[in-house]
Design an enzyme around this catalytic site. Structure first.
Site, PDB file in Angstrom:
ATOM      1  N   ARG A 106       0.848  -1.197   0.000  1.00  0.00           N
ATOM      2  CA  ARG A 106       0.000   0.000   0.000  1.00  0.00           C
ATOM      3  C   ARG A 106       0.874   1.234   0.000  1.00  0.00           C
ATOM      4  O   ARG A 106       1.707   1.392   0.896  1.00  0.00           O
ATOM      5  CB  ARG A 106      -0.838   0.043   1.285  1.00  0.00           C
ATOM      6  CG  ARG A 106      -2.125  -0.655   1.177  1.00  0.00           C
ATOM      7  CD  ARG A 106      -3.139  -0.181   2.180  1.00  0.00           C
ATOM      8  NE  ARG A 106      -2.663  -0.075   3.551  1.00  0.00           N
ATOM      9  CZ  ARG A 106      -3.409   0.380   4.544  1.00  0.00           C
ATOM     10  NH1 ARG A 106      -4.636   0.776   4.308  1.00  0.00           N
ATOM     11  NH2 ARG A 106      -2.939   0.443   5.758  1.00  0.00           N
ATOM     12  N   THR A 110      -1.211   7.474  -0.740  1.00  0.00           N
ATOM     13  CA  THR A 110      -2.485   7.377  -1.461  1.00  0.00           C
ATOM     14  C   THR A 110      -3.330   6.196  -1.004  1.00  0.00           C
ATOM     15  O   THR A 110      -4.511   6.110  -1.365  1.00  0.00           O
ATOM     16  CB  THR A 110      -2.225   7.197  -2.966  1.00  0.00           C
ATOM     17  OG1 THR A 110      -1.486   5.969  -3.134  1.00  0.00           O
ATOM     18  CG2 THR A 110      -1.396   8.337  -3.541  1.00  0.00           C
ATOM     19  N   ASP A 202      -0.674  -3.709  12.388  1.00  0.00           N
ATOM     20  CA  ASP A 202      -0.142  -4.060  11.065  1.00  0.00           C
ATOM     21  C   ASP A 202       0.182  -5.556  11.063  1.00  0.00           C
ATOM     22  O   ASP A 202       1.104  -6.010  11.758  1.00  0.00           O
ATOM     23  CB  ASP A 202       1.111  -3.228  10.784  1.00  0.00           C
ATOM     24  CG  ASP A 202       1.597  -3.438   9.360  1.00  0.00           C
ATOM     25  OD1 ASP A 202       1.666  -2.467   8.609  1.00  0.00           O
ATOM     26  OD2 ASP A 202       1.918  -4.607   9.000  1.00  0.00           O
ATOM     27  N   ASP A 205       3.821  -6.516  10.121  1.00  0.00           N
ATOM     28  CA  ASP A 205       4.776  -6.186  11.189  1.00  0.00           C
ATOM     29  C   ASP A 205       4.641  -7.149  12.355  1.00  0.00           C
ATOM     30  O   ASP A 205       5.644  -7.590  12.937  1.00  0.00           O
ATOM     31  CB  ASP A 205       4.560  -4.753  11.689  1.00  0.00           C
ATOM     32  CG  ASP A 205       5.169  -3.722  10.758  1.00  0.00           C
ATOM     33  OD1 ASP A 205       5.983  -4.120   9.885  1.00  0.00           O
ATOM     34  OD2 ASP A 205       4.841  -2.536  10.888  1.00  0.00           O
TER      35      ASP A 205
HETATM   36  N1  URA Z   1      -3.215  -3.648   6.994  1.00  0.00           N
HETATM   37  C1  URA Z   1      -2.900  -4.095   8.228  1.00  0.00           C
HETATM   38  O1  URA Z   1      -1.976  -4.888   8.396  1.00  0.00           O
HETATM   39  N2  URA Z   1      -3.631  -3.658   9.272  1.00  0.00           N
HETATM   40  C2  URA Z   1      -4.661  -2.812   9.142  1.00  0.00           C
HETATM   41  O2  URA Z   1      -5.296  -2.454  10.143  1.00  0.00           O
HETATM   42  C3  URA Z   1      -4.975  -2.348   7.844  1.00  0.00           C
HETATM   43  C4  URA Z   1      -4.238  -2.783   6.785  1.00  0.00           C
END
Ligand code: URA
Length: 211
Positions: A106, A110, A202, A205
């Site tokens: 991502r 944007t 995330d 992560d």
């Molecule tokens: N991607 C993620 O890993 N966590 C989110 O909350 C949104 C997108």
């Protein structure tokens, strides 16, 4: 408005394991392990409509016709990198499935997807594709992944996610109304950075211990 193709898997084991993932104190190794277990449990629901045929079987006592999978070809496609966390569990359940990878990240400005890798089996049009990504936030990444799979010839696709935002579900459904979505939970909303609330942070992560 309800999403007609959405199945929320409310099995107690799925819900319990999702809560373990949400806890911020769950360490990386445990997070990986629980995501694998959770994905395997979701695999039961995703494969519920696989075709069976009656085949002759000899038990130690007698012969009879018993159900076996007809050998419907499958392909598990992971959206890297967080999809890898779901791949292990699904693969354990479906060892003969072929594996595809889509590299999409991502753009943080944007929030739109940028492709950096794409590799799927050549006979993908013959396979039921199960697309794996733990988080459906804006839905743009999963939408782009399905476009690419269709360009490559995929006909039959299901999307497996752990946590969805309502916005993401709507966007994805608008783009691909014929693709069934299986999720463990639909959360409240996105925050200003595009993260799902309450979510689990995330997913990439947390799987790999990066920040
Ligand atoms: N991607 C993620 O890993 N966590 C989110 O909350 C949104 C997108």
């Amino acid at each position: 408005m309800p999403i007609p193709t959405l199945t929320v898997i409310d099995h107690p084991l799925v819900q319990h394991k999702l809560t373990l993932l949400r806890r911020k104190e769950t360490p990386t190794a445990r997070f990986q392990e629980v995501m694998r277990e959770l994905s395997q449990l979701m695999g039961y629901e995703l494969t519920r409509d696989l075709p069976l045929e009656e085949c002759p079987v000899e038990t130690p006592l007698t012969s009879f016709d018993a159900p076996l999978l007809t050998g419907k070809k499958l392909c598990l496609v992971s959206i890297m990198r967080a999809g890898q966390g779901m791949l292990d569990g699904m693969r354990a359940l479906l060892p003969s499935a072929r594996i595809g990878h889509i590299g999409l990240y991502r753009d943080q400005e944007t929030l739109t997807p940028v492709e950096y890798f794409f590799k799927v089996p050549e006979d993908i049009e013959e396979r039921l594709v199960i697309l794996l990504d733990p988080m459906l936030a804006t839905g743009h990444t999963a939408t782009a992944a399905v476009h690419r799979l269709r360009e490559a010839g995929a006909v039959s696709i299901k999307l497996a996610i752990l946590v969805a935002a309502p916005e993401g579900l709507r966007n994805f459904h608008d783009a691909h109304p014929d693709v069934p979505v299986y999720a463990a939970a639909v959360d409240s909303r996105l925050d200003e950075n595009g993260y799902i609330l309450p979510g689990l942070g995330d997913a990439g992560d947390r799987l790999y211990g990066t920040r």
